[in-house]
Scaffold this active site. Structure first.
Site, PDB file in Angstrom:
ATOM      1  N   ASP B 206       0.792  -1.159   0.037  1.00  0.00           N
ATOM      2  CA  ASP B 206      -0.017  -0.113   0.120  1.00  0.00           C
ATOM      3  C   ASP B 206       0.991   0.936  -0.036  1.00  0.00           C
ATOM      4  O   ASP B 206       1.366   1.635   1.060  1.00  0.00           O
ATOM      5  CB  ASP B 206      -0.768  -0.076   1.180  1.00  0.00           C
ATOM      6  N   GLN B 209       0.583   6.407   1.027  1.00  0.00           N
ATOM      7  CA  GLN B 209       1.168   7.435   1.861  1.00  0.00           C
ATOM      8  C   GLN B 209       2.559   7.913   1.260  1.00  0.00           C
ATOM      9  O   GLN B 209       3.306   8.575   1.790  1.00  0.00           O
ATOM     10  CB  GLN B 209       1.168   7.138   3.310  1.00  0.00           C
ATOM     11  N   CYS B 372      -9.077   6.079   9.694  1.00  0.00           N
ATOM     12  CA  CYS B 372      -9.387   4.730   9.036  1.00  0.00           C
ATOM     13  C   CYS B 372      -8.436   3.866   9.413  1.00  0.00           C
ATOM     14  O   CYS B 372      -8.152   2.974   8.573  1.00  0.00           O
ATOM     15  CB  CYS B 372      -9.297   4.939   7.442  1.00  0.00           C
TER      16      CYS B 372
END
Ligand SMILES: Cc1ncc(COP(=O)(O)O)c(C=O)c1O
Ligand SMILES: Cc1ncc(COP(=O)(O)O)c(C=O)c1O
Lengths: 146, 414, 414, 146
Positions: B206, B209, B372
């Site tokens: 992921d 960021q 989240c």
């Protein structure tokens, strides 16, 4: 009291005016009874706020007294404190008629959508407490057809 | 496009490239520190999209007329641009999605289609819901095992050592964040990649960021799948990427269906188009893809090495400033060197929501909440936190405004 | 916003609202007749998006700062605007997707989760791949039956009568196009709705081609689900809508997962947010949603009744003009009255690709190919066709350019 | 011949110049043999074009003669016709070296991405035919390591 004026000017200066801070730091009707007519707890998972309300009702379905407890941000605690004073002496129908505007008027500020959720937790909790009370005291005054 | 502007030395010139940053918030300059949620957009990205709509707009891939040809070339070029930016071999490895969440939904469906009951997926306790809930729900539906690398309260990162003990023959995929959106740590991907591949599992990362904060090369890092969002890298909303190694992409069946991803369709059977189009059903995010390509050009003009060191300086300044106030808890690694652009903290006696509202009165935008990442909040034993997150346009004076605002909040709530 | 401009009488003023239409194509004015693939965008839509990025951009739903509050209000308002536009009860019935294809992928997954082996789905032989391939693939995976209302070569529409014989207790959903993207016919939804509901099935409608061509009211038409794309209704790419009746949406489980669509998440369990957010995982198409709202405002300023009759006049002019050339086959209903904005045809001895290339040399943009409806092409027994499709800015002179171009092609290829 | 100049100016005027129309209307080497060294058919489902190529090879792997048949748009038929002349006398290696630029040069136009697909169908078919031939005649000249 501030009316809801410009949609776009949420939470103008003074959102943390003395009034709100005072109710946050010294919440009215704060505490817990051992027994009451009805008690109900709600949680806002998004911010972790939780509030519990206890109501004592008289035989006509009027709120005689109230206690609340819980934890949360200044807006949610102050709303609960202000609301706890406001509902004393009111009938369930009158409480059901309270709106998001009432809460903002009590606070004296206009809130944006996310802080409004903090402010509405107390009203939701109180209304749901009333509904539970009515369900178990259906023999009394029926919820009117308004 | 290749002009290099050093992000650190030209902070205020960078600011001028972003139209919104000139907005005044109740008389205060806008101090935008919510970049972890989404970044603002430079003029170059906005005008790439606006002028495309005004000059060359059409649907892609099947039109023969000039507008459609131009749109197709521009849209495919954006794929190539992204491929080049993250070190992919070609556009065949680049699927345009609508964001990280879309990438993970697509990837998790495609992969779990090939898994069997009892197979294992490993994520971590610090994942964004986007890299957790899709795996969690599909694991439940398909009888797969979902395991978690736990949070390590000593380091503020994950218990990396534990992965070695957890991983087994049953492990099919390890899906981890590159930079935590709460703790700010940077995962040691090279090491993890070796471990994962030694066990014949796949590594999904992921990069939501990280992609606009540090240089990424999927081949060098040994990543099999990489997901990120355009809107967190100075590009538009509704754009995102799923990178996948070509051999893996070739063998995977699509999870979403429709026009353009097919080669031949009869009433009862369909065959699929070439890569990457077989994973892009329907009219794709054409203009968003072009905006994403422009965002890549923007990021290339700095280089990311400079952005990384710029944000580290800002991080050090922020950690120092906040710590000096006292009664502040900072989450994540204690050294700014080990962090990338994200700083979550709490102020004693001040709820994060109230802090955010108070800062807002002075034009300072931060995030407050669970970011989240509810399971991580549970591990940290807090309902919410404040979070300041940085970008290429963040200046030391922005941090000073933040620290001053926190100080004011402490006075009000003391 | 409520200023009404009659589309038919103000053709050329309408044209001025679309910046791209002033582009010259090799010296010719741009004649854009590929609106079935995607429409061009008016300035009002482009500037709504651009100025939002420049003034109020932030992520929605969880931010407390002013920008995020403004973005949230604008994004939610766009939902209300769309709800009002199609006659839905409230924004709880409006899910923003990334387009029609995305809507159908989501809907087909959510519905088939609740179906059992042997249950039946009915679509038609004339569906766009977007309303075919998702059902086809899921039917295969889950052992469901997929049936087709056949094409009727006598009428150029579907064999509507056959639906009555096909539908049974086993039928769970009937999913049909409102306006065919090849044949241009308009489905008799009210009648179909009654039949479908009499059998306790659900009616899903593909409004991709109809939403910008004729007035839609989901309640009056008795539609349970409605899917459409923003980019075909003067809005941006990567925007779309899935309408669903609130009681149905309330009981359906989501098919895509991630942030924002959840209420509470633990490592092994999640609960869902309120409608419609439980169906919008991750950062949604924020700016695209706002652009879609602006497109709705644009469409409201005409009214759709006027657009409908304007496009019918254009259709009649086009059918006359082409027929008069001879050696032209027009597909679909023979009366312009029964068609909405889409005109597919073939010219004897001229392959549709060549026709499109030749027209392009004179600045006329049409589509040529299978229009993502291969099974219909098989039924029509053609590999491809040309297609001209109209919009609010189409003028009679555009049609004259088309007809003249076709005539030229006939000469070249004779 | 036109060089590929401005990427953005696809298929300029004269795409349907005499040259292309001539090859479309009178395709060279069009027809079908009963026997040949190798034959191969390809289909472009997107536009329905289909082409079939037959090659006759000599013992050194050089194309002696060629026939093609099929249906399609002017661009695909003209490309096939032009290509069929072009490959005569060429070795398989030489054919493998032909590129999309070769085809555009033969046609004398620069094509945009979608028409390029029409033009490339013939080259793809011929190259795949050669590959099939090599597979079954692996005893002969090996595919060199270039
Ligand atoms: C009738 C119909 N349905 C579905 C679609 C698919 O829409 P999108 O490509 O925007 O997902 C289209 C447009 O191509 C269409 O015309
Ligand atoms: C680490 C991480 N993963 C995933 C996401 C989800 O991205 P998006 O909301 O763009 O789908 C985010 C952003 O919120 C994130 O920070």
């Amino acid at each position: 009291m501030n009316a809801v004026t410009d949609q776009r000017d949420f939470a103008g200066e003074g959102m943390y005016r003395e009034h709100i801070l005072d109710h946050y730091k010294h919440p009215r009707n704060f505490g817990e009874w051992k027994t009451c007519s009805v008690s109900h707890k709600e949680l806002n998972p998004v911010c972790g706020d939780q509030l519990s309300f206890q109501l004592n009702m008289d035989e006509k379905g009027v709120v005689k007294d109230v206690r609340f407890s819980g934890q949360g941000c200044a807006i949610s605690i102050a709303s609960a404190s202000l609301l706890s004073d406001e509902i004393k002496g009111k009938t369930i129908d009158q409480i059901n008629a309270l709106s998001r505007d009432t809460v903002q008027e009590l606070l004296g500020v206009t809130l944006g959508p996310s802080r409004l959720k903090c402010a509405m937790l107390s009203l939701d909790t109180v209304k749901n407490a009333c509904q539970i009370y009515q369900k178990y005291h259906a023999g009394g005054k029926k919820h009117g057809g308004h | 496009m290749k002009t290099r502007a050093s992000a650190s030395s030209n902070g205020s010139r960078t600011r001028n490239l972003f139209p919104i940053l000139s907005r005044k918030m109740r008389g205060h300059p806008l101090v935008y520190l919510d970049n972890g949620a989404t970044t603002q957009k430079p003029s170059s990205v906005l005008s790439a999209m606006d002028s495309f709509y005004k000059k060359s707009y059409a649907n892609v891939h099947r039109g023969i007329h000039t507008l459609s040809e131009e749109a197709t070339v521009a849209y495919e070029h954006a794929h190539e641009n992204v491929a080049d930016f993250i070190g992919a071999s070609s556009l065949r490895e680049i699927v345009f999605t609508r964001g990280t969440t879309d990438s993970f939904n697509m990837l998790s469906r495609m992969l779990t289609q090939t898994f069997s009951r009892g197979d294992e997926i490993i994520v971590s306790q610090a994942e964004h819901h986007s890299n957790l809930v899709p795996w969690q729900q599909l694991a439940q539906q398909k009888g797969l095992k979902l395991s978690f690398i736990p949070y390590d309260s000593r380091t503020g990162e994950l218990h990396w050592e534990k992965l070695e003990k957890m991983i087994s023959k049953k492990t099919k995929v390890v899906s981890l964040t590159h930079v935590s959106n709460v703790l700010g740590f940077i995962s040691p991907l090279k090491k993890i990649s070796k471990l994962v591949h030694d066990h014949n599992a796949l590594l999904s990362v992921d990069a939501a960021q990280s992609v606009a904060r540090l240089p990424i090369n999927v081949k060098k890092m040994g990543v099999d799948f990489l997901s990120f969002s355009g809107h967190k890298m100075y590009g538009p909303t509704a754009s995102g990427v799923l990178y996948g190694r070509e051999d893996l992409f070739s063998s995977l069946e699509p999870a979403y269906y429709g026009g353009d991803m097919v080669r031949e369709v009869t009433l009862n059977k369909s065959t699929w188009n070439d890569l990457p189009w077989k994973f892009e059903p329907g009219t794709p995010p054409i203009v968003e893809g072009i905006g994403l390509g422009a965002a890549v050009d923007f990021l290339r003009a700095y280089p990311l090495e400079d952005i990384f060191s710029h944000e580290k300086k800002i991080m050090a300044h922020a950690m120092n400033g906040l710590s000096s106030l006292g009664n502040i808890t900072i989450y994540g690694p204690s050294s700014p060197e080990q962090r990338a652009g994200v700083l979550a903290f709490n102020v004693k006696h001040v709820h994060a929501h109230d802090l955010s509202s108070l800062l807002n009165e002075d034009g300072v935008a931060i995030r407050a909440g669970h970011h989240c990442a509810m399971p991580l909040m549970t591990a940290l034993n807090i309902p919410a936190s404040a979070r300041a997150s940085f970008a290429v346009y963040t200046e030391k004076s922005d941090i000073d405004a933040l620290v001053e605002g926190v100080r004011k909040a402490q006075t009000i709530f003391k």
